[in-house]
Design a protein around this motif. Sequence first.
Motif, PDB file in Angstrom:
ATOM      1  N   UNK A   5     -81.802 -65.134-102.762  1.00 43.29           N
ATOM      2  CA  UNK A   5     -80.903 -65.243-103.914  1.00 43.29           C
ATOM      3  C   UNK A   5     -80.862 -66.712-104.308  1.00 43.29           C
ATOM      4  N   UNK A   6     -81.296 -66.994-105.525  1.00 41.87           N
ATOM      5  CA  UNK A   6     -81.393 -68.364-106.022  1.00 41.87           C
ATOM      6  C   UNK A   6     -80.373 -68.570-107.140  1.00 41.87           C
ATOM      7  N   UNK A   7     -79.788 -69.754-107.180  1.00 38.17           N
ATOM      8  CA  UNK A   7     -78.703 -70.039-108.119  1.00 38.17           C
ATOM      9  C   UNK A   7     -79.013 -71.259-108.970  1.00 38.17           C
ATOM     10  N   UNK A   8     -78.543 -71.230-110.199  1.00 38.11           N
ATOM     11  CA  UNK A   8     -78.354 -72.426-110.998  1.00 38.11           C
ATOM     12  C   UNK A   8     -77.138 -73.158-110.435  1.00 38.11           C
ATOM     13  N   UNK A  13     -72.454 -72.266-109.992  1.00 40.45           N
ATOM     14  CA  UNK A  13     -71.725 -72.567-108.761  1.00 40.45           C
ATOM     15  C   UNK A  13     -70.613 -73.584-109.024  1.00 40.45           C
ATOM     16  N   UNK A  14     -70.950 -74.597-109.796  1.00 40.83           N
ATOM     17  CA  UNK A  14     -69.996 -75.643-110.167  1.00 40.83           C
ATOM     18  C   UNK A  14     -69.224 -75.233-111.415  1.00 40.83           C
ATOM     19  N   UNK A  15     -67.901 -75.221-111.306  1.00 41.78           N
ATOM     20  CA  UNK A  15     -67.058 -74.974-112.482  1.00 41.78           C
ATOM     21  C   UNK A  15     -67.047 -76.268-113.295  1.00 41.78           C
ATOM     22  N   UNK A  16     -68.054 -76.422-114.110  1.00 41.31           N
ATOM     23  CA  UNK A  16     -68.222 -77.695-114.806  1.00 41.31           C
ATOM     24  C   UNK A  16     -67.125 -77.935-115.837  1.00 41.31           C
ATOM     25  N   UNK A 112     -81.066 -70.414-102.347  1.00 44.18           N
ATOM     26  CA  UNK A 112     -81.622 -71.612-102.950  1.00 44.18           C
ATOM     27  C   UNK A 112     -80.895 -71.996-104.224  1.00 44.18           C
ATOM     28  N   UNK A 113     -81.098 -73.236-104.636  1.00 39.45           N
ATOM     29  CA  UNK A 113     -80.598 -73.753-105.906  1.00 39.45           C
ATOM     30  C   UNK A 113     -81.776 -74.293-106.701  1.00 39.45           C
ATOM     31  N   UNK A 137     -83.189 -74.072 -99.680  1.00 39.07           N
ATOM     32  CA  UNK A 137     -84.044 -74.718-100.678  1.00 39.07           C
ATOM     33  C   UNK A 137     -83.171 -75.260-101.802  1.00 39.07           C
ATOM     34  N   UNK A 138     -83.396 -76.517-102.210  1.00 35.45           N
ATOM     35  CA  UNK A 138     -82.730 -77.080-103.384  1.00 35.45           C
ATOM     36  C   UNK A 138     -83.784 -77.806-104.199  1.00 35.45           C
TER      37      UNK A 138
END
Length: 219
Positions: A5-8, A13-16, A112-113, A137-138
């Motif tokens: 499962x890979x994320x932006x 993830x970050x509440x920008x 990963x990111x 992984x990043x």
Amino acid sequence: MIKAVLFDLDNTLLDRDESIIRFIESQYSRMKYIFIDISQYYYVNRFIELDKQGYEPKEKVYNVLTQELSLPVFARDLLYEDYMNHFHQYCVPFSHIIDTLSNLKQSGYQLGIITNGLTDFQSASIKALRIEGFFDLILISEKEKIKKPNAKIFQRALNRLQLSPEEAIFIGDHYENDVKAAENAGLRSIWKIRNQEVESQFPTFSDFTELIFIIEKLQ
């Protein structure tokens, strides 16, 4: 079978939105001597308008602000350097992220990111969220010299994880750069949306408590 499962990062993830408000309010307070006859409300809201959800270069944002607000000549560089050096101190994650990442990790998924941005800046934000240890992984675009929506950055992630595209899911908030781009690279996509209903061919969610159930359905 899904193995990764890979994320932006930003707005996934970050509440920008919340993070940028906290930072800009702090910047105004800490450097109030620059903003003569300019209210905090105006400064914060004008920054957010110019920022365009993070897609406008901050050098340009601060250049426009300096000109529009008739700030001292030195203000542009001072404010920009303050952003680059201190934004991460105000970073906040979306709710339930730690529990979600922990559950995914315990379920055996590689995590990963893949994020666009400057290496040191994005790394500092990830560390500030206290989530770095969950990820196998990043990939950050500056370091990789490839950025989303280029399919090569997704392929690079898969190669490092030794997976095929159908074994991975990518989760992001930007329809073109994240969701469509991952699909074009052969991955499955999940679209993180704001609190609104959207018609989409892709699975969507707005609260991280929903995510694990969506991933299980895609298995």
